[in-house]
Write a protein that holds these residues in place. Sequence first.
Motif, PDB file in Angstrom:
ATOM      1  N   VAL A  25       0.846  -1.208   0.000  1.00 53.41           N
ATOM      2  CA  VAL A  25       0.000   0.000   0.000  1.00 53.41           C
ATOM      3  C   VAL A  25       0.872   1.245   0.000  1.00 53.41           C
ATOM      4  O   VAL A  25       0.671   2.181  -0.792  1.00 53.41           O
ATOM      5  CB  VAL A  25      -0.929   0.015   1.231  1.00 53.41           C
ATOM      6  CG1 VAL A  25      -1.628   1.368   1.372  1.00 53.41           C
ATOM      7  CG2 VAL A  25      -1.958  -1.103   1.153  1.00 53.41           C
ATOM      8  N   TRP A  26       1.879   1.265   0.878  1.00 49.02           N
ATOM      9  CA  TRP A  26       2.718   2.461   1.002  1.00 49.02           C
ATOM     10  C   TRP A  26       3.577   2.679  -0.239  1.00 49.02           C
ATOM     11  O   TRP A  26       3.786   3.810  -0.657  1.00 49.02           O
ATOM     12  CB  TRP A  26       3.552   2.377   2.293  1.00 49.02           C
ATOM     13  CG  TRP A  26       2.694   2.514   3.517  1.00 49.02           C
ATOM     14  CD1 TRP A  26       1.555   3.271   3.628  1.00 49.02           C
ATOM     15  CD2 TRP A  26       2.871   1.893   4.787  1.00 49.02           C
ATOM     16  NE1 TRP A  26       1.029   3.160   4.891  1.00 49.02           N
ATOM     17  CE2 TRP A  26       1.809   2.320   5.625  1.00 49.02           C
ATOM     18  CE3 TRP A  26       3.827   1.017   5.309  1.00 49.02           C
ATOM     19  CZ2 TRP A  26       1.669   1.912   6.953  1.00 49.02           C
ATOM     20  CZ3 TRP A  26       3.695   0.602   6.636  1.00 49.02           C
ATOM     21  CH2 TRP A  26       2.631   1.046   7.440  1.00 49.02           C
ATOM     22  N   ARG A  28       2.800   1.741  -3.323  1.00 51.32           N
ATOM     23  CA  ARG A  28       1.906   2.208  -4.390  1.00 51.32           C
ATOM     24  C   ARG A  28       1.586   3.691  -4.196  1.00 51.32           C
ATOM     25  O   ARG A  28       1.671   4.486  -5.125  1.00 51.32           O
ATOM     26  CB  ARG A  28       0.614   1.374  -4.385  1.00 51.32           C
ATOM     27  CG  ARG A  28      -0.273   1.622  -5.600  1.00 51.32           C
ATOM     28  CD  ARG A  28      -1.397   0.610  -5.679  1.00 51.32           C
ATOM     29  NE  ARG A  28      -2.234   0.618  -4.492  1.00 51.32           N
ATOM     30  CZ  ARG A  28      -2.613  -0.464  -3.834  1.00 51.32           C
ATOM     31  NH1 ARG A  28      -2.231  -1.645  -4.229  1.00 51.32           N
ATOM     32  NH2 ARG A  28      -3.387  -0.360  -2.764  1.00 51.32           N
ATOM     33  N   ASN A  29       1.252   4.068  -2.961  1.00 49.26           N
ATOM     34  CA  ASN A  29       0.929   5.478  -2.691  1.00 49.26           C
ATOM     35  C   ASN A  29       2.157   6.371  -2.880  1.00 49.26           C
ATOM     36  O   ASN A  29       2.051   7.457  -3.432  1.00 49.26           O
ATOM     37  CB  ASN A  29       0.390   5.641  -1.267  1.00 49.26           C
ATOM     38  CG  ASN A  29      -1.029   5.137  -1.131  1.00 49.26           C
ATOM     39  OD1 ASN A  29      -1.495   4.359  -1.947  1.00 49.26           O
ATOM     40  ND2 ASN A  29      -1.717   5.565  -0.091  1.00 49.26           N
ATOM     41  N   THR A  38       4.472   9.093   3.652  1.00 40.59           N
ATOM     42  CA  THR A  38       4.320   7.732   3.129  1.00 40.59           C
ATOM     43  C   THR A  38       5.685   7.050   3.024  1.00 40.59           C
ATOM     44  O   THR A  38       5.814   5.862   3.321  1.00 40.59           O
ATOM     45  CB  THR A  38       3.643   7.779   1.743  1.00 40.59           C
ATOM     46  OG1 THR A  38       2.513   8.658   1.818  1.00 40.59           O
ATOM     47  CG2 THR A  38       3.167   6.415   1.318  1.00 40.59           C
ATOM     48  N   LEU A  41       6.795   5.671   6.334  1.00 44.04           N
ATOM     49  CA  LEU A  41       6.124   4.415   6.668  1.00 44.04           C
ATOM     50  C   LEU A  41       6.677   3.257   5.838  1.00 44.04           C
ATOM     51  O   LEU A  41       6.810   2.128   6.330  1.00 44.04           O
ATOM     52  CB  LEU A  41       4.614   4.565   6.452  1.00 44.04           C
ATOM     53  CG  LEU A  41       3.918   5.500   7.447  1.00 44.04           C
ATOM     54  CD1 LEU A  41       2.483   5.782   7.008  1.00 44.04           C
ATOM     55  CD2 LEU A  41       3.926   4.893   8.846  1.00 44.04           C
ATOM     56  N   VAL A  94      -1.812  -1.070  13.221  1.00 42.51           N
ATOM     57  CA  VAL A  94      -1.390  -0.220  12.099  1.00 42.51           C
ATOM     58  C   VAL A  94      -2.132  -0.644  10.830  1.00 42.51           C
ATOM     59  O   VAL A  94      -2.600   0.202  10.049  1.00 42.51           O
ATOM     60  CB  VAL A  94       0.139  -0.305  11.881  1.00 42.51           C
ATOM     61  CG1 VAL A  94       0.555   0.537  10.681  1.00 42.51           C
ATOM     62  CG2 VAL A  94       0.877   0.156  13.125  1.00 42.51           C
ATOM     63  N   VAL A  97      -5.759   0.703  10.457  1.00 36.20           N
ATOM     64  CA  VAL A  97      -5.996   2.074   9.986  1.00 36.20           C
ATOM     65  C   VAL A  97      -5.397   2.340   8.605  1.00 36.20           C
ATOM     66  O   VAL A  97      -5.598   3.412   8.053  1.00 36.20           O
ATOM     67  CB  VAL A  97      -5.465   3.138  10.978  1.00 36.20           C
ATOM     68  CG1 VAL A  97      -6.225   3.081  12.294  1.00 36.20           C
ATOM     69  CG2 VAL A  97      -3.974   3.010  11.186  1.00 36.20           C
ATOM     70  N   THR A  98      -4.684   1.367   8.071  1.00 35.03           N
ATOM     71  CA  THR A  98      -4.018   1.606   6.790  1.00 35.03           C
ATOM     72  C   THR A  98      -4.718   0.917   5.621  1.00 35.03           C
ATOM     73  O   THR A  98      -4.727   1.426   4.500  1.00 35.03           O
ATOM     74  CB  THR A  98      -2.551   1.126   6.851  1.00 35.03           C
ATOM     75  OG1 THR A  98      -1.883   1.830   7.890  1.00 35.03           O
ATOM     76  CG2 THR A  98      -1.823   1.368   5.544  1.00 35.03           C
ATOM     77  N   LEU A  99      -5.340  -0.227   5.898  1.00 34.35           N
ATOM     78  CA  LEU A  99      -5.894  -1.022   4.800  1.00 34.35           C
ATOM     79  C   LEU A  99      -7.339  -0.689   4.479  1.00 34.35           C
ATOM     80  O   LEU A  99      -8.014  -1.420   3.783  1.00 34.35           O
ATOM     81  CB  LEU A  99      -5.761  -2.515   5.118  1.00 34.35           C
ATOM     82  CG  LEU A  99      -4.320  -3.002   5.306  1.00 34.35           C
ATOM     83  CD1 LEU A  99      -4.294  -4.473   5.643  1.00 34.35           C
ATOM     84  CD2 LEU A  99      -3.492  -2.732   4.054  1.00 34.35           C
ATOM     85  N   ARG A 100      -7.831   0.427   5.002  1.00 32.15           N
ATOM     86  CA  ARG A 100      -9.219   0.739   4.670  1.00 32.15           C
ATOM     87  C   ARG A 100      -9.345   2.091   4.006  1.00 32.15           C
ATOM     88  O   ARG A 100      -8.381   2.809   3.886  1.00 32.15           O
ATOM     89  CB  ARG A 100     -10.088   0.719   5.930  1.00 32.15           C
ATOM     90  CG  ARG A 100      -9.592   1.640   7.019  1.00 32.15           C
ATOM     91  CD  ARG A 100     -10.470   1.480   8.212  1.00 32.15           C
ATOM     92  NE  ARG A 100     -10.417   2.657   9.057  1.00 32.15           N
ATOM     93  CZ  ARG A 100     -11.344   2.942   9.957  1.00 32.15           C
ATOM     94  NH1 ARG A 100     -12.386   2.174  10.092  1.00 32.15           N
ATOM     95  NH2 ARG A 100     -11.226   4.004  10.708  1.00 32.15           N
TER      96      ARG A 100
ATOM     97  N   HIS B   7      -2.082  10.467   7.210  1.00 31.85           N
ATOM     98  CA  HIS B   7      -2.317   9.025   7.134  1.00 31.85           C
ATOM     99  C   HIS B   7      -3.599   8.712   6.350  1.00 31.85           C
ATOM    100  O   HIS B   7      -3.601   7.869   5.455  1.00 31.85           O
ATOM    101  CB  HIS B   7      -2.375   8.394   8.528  1.00 31.85           C
ATOM    102  CG  HIS B   7      -2.119   6.922   8.486  1.00 31.85           C
ATOM    103  ND1 HIS B   7      -0.882   6.363   8.685  1.00 31.85           N
ATOM    104  CD2 HIS B   7      -2.929   5.879   8.208  1.00 31.85           C
ATOM    105  CE1 HIS B   7      -0.948   5.062   8.530  1.00 31.85           C
ATOM    106  NE2 HIS B   7      -2.189   4.738   8.239  1.00 31.85           N
ATOM    107  N   SER B  11      -1.391   8.133   3.108  1.00 30.85           N
ATOM    108  CA  SER B  11      -0.662   6.910   3.444  1.00 30.85           C
ATOM    109  C   SER B  11      -1.550   5.733   3.805  1.00 30.85           C
ATOM    110  O   SER B  11      -1.140   4.858   4.553  1.00 30.85           O
ATOM    111  CB  SER B  11       0.314   7.182   4.589  1.00 30.85           C
ATOM    112  OG  SER B  11       1.216   8.195   4.229  1.00 30.85           O
TER     113      SER B  11
END
Lengths: 100, 95
Positions: A25-26, A28-29, A38, A41, A94, A97-100, B7, B11
């Motif tokens: 995810v990070w 790609r972003n 990003t 992370l 972590v 809150v990151t995968l949604r 975030h 992110s």
Amino acid sequence: MDVWLTAARLAAAANAVVLLGLGAVWLRNYRRHGASHTLALLVFAAFLLLENLLWLYFYVLHPDFIAWFEFSDPDVQVGVTMLCTLELVALAFVARVTLR
Amino acid sequence: MEGVLWHLLASSRGGPTRVRILRALDDRPRNANELAERLDMDYTTIRHHLDVLLENNVVERSGDEYAAVYLCTDQVRANWDVVEEIFETVDGEGD
């Protein structure tokens, strides 16, 4: 006897899987917009991934480490297993809150 | 708030979509249906992202549940310079 070593291996492997998911995810972003937040992370995930690969190497492939682990007292076995298990709990938050 | 905004918008997996939603809400308050139409996205996807933004006090709901209109919170308005910076960073993504 082997329960703790198996748990440690599973936890380290699970950490690696979660970190690969987060890192994807990070990455790609970051490639999309290059934000330094990003990138931080992404670097965080890369080092934690390395850490867990190192643990996996010791847990699975290193005969001296495995012998030491198996001959250690239960408190040492539990403690060493907790290193990766507690990290898995932390990473789950972590990921939440990151995968949604 | 600054870290939360980075975030949520830059992110995380849903960041790009939430940037588009926030841009549309900056334009004017809208309900979920209007957002889905304007952004050409599934209504449930829009609702999911609105819930995430609600939970993090980025947007608030005004009016009754069914026809509720969403707008930016005072907290986000107070940090609008950060939001602008994020929009500039992730530019080229939304509309």
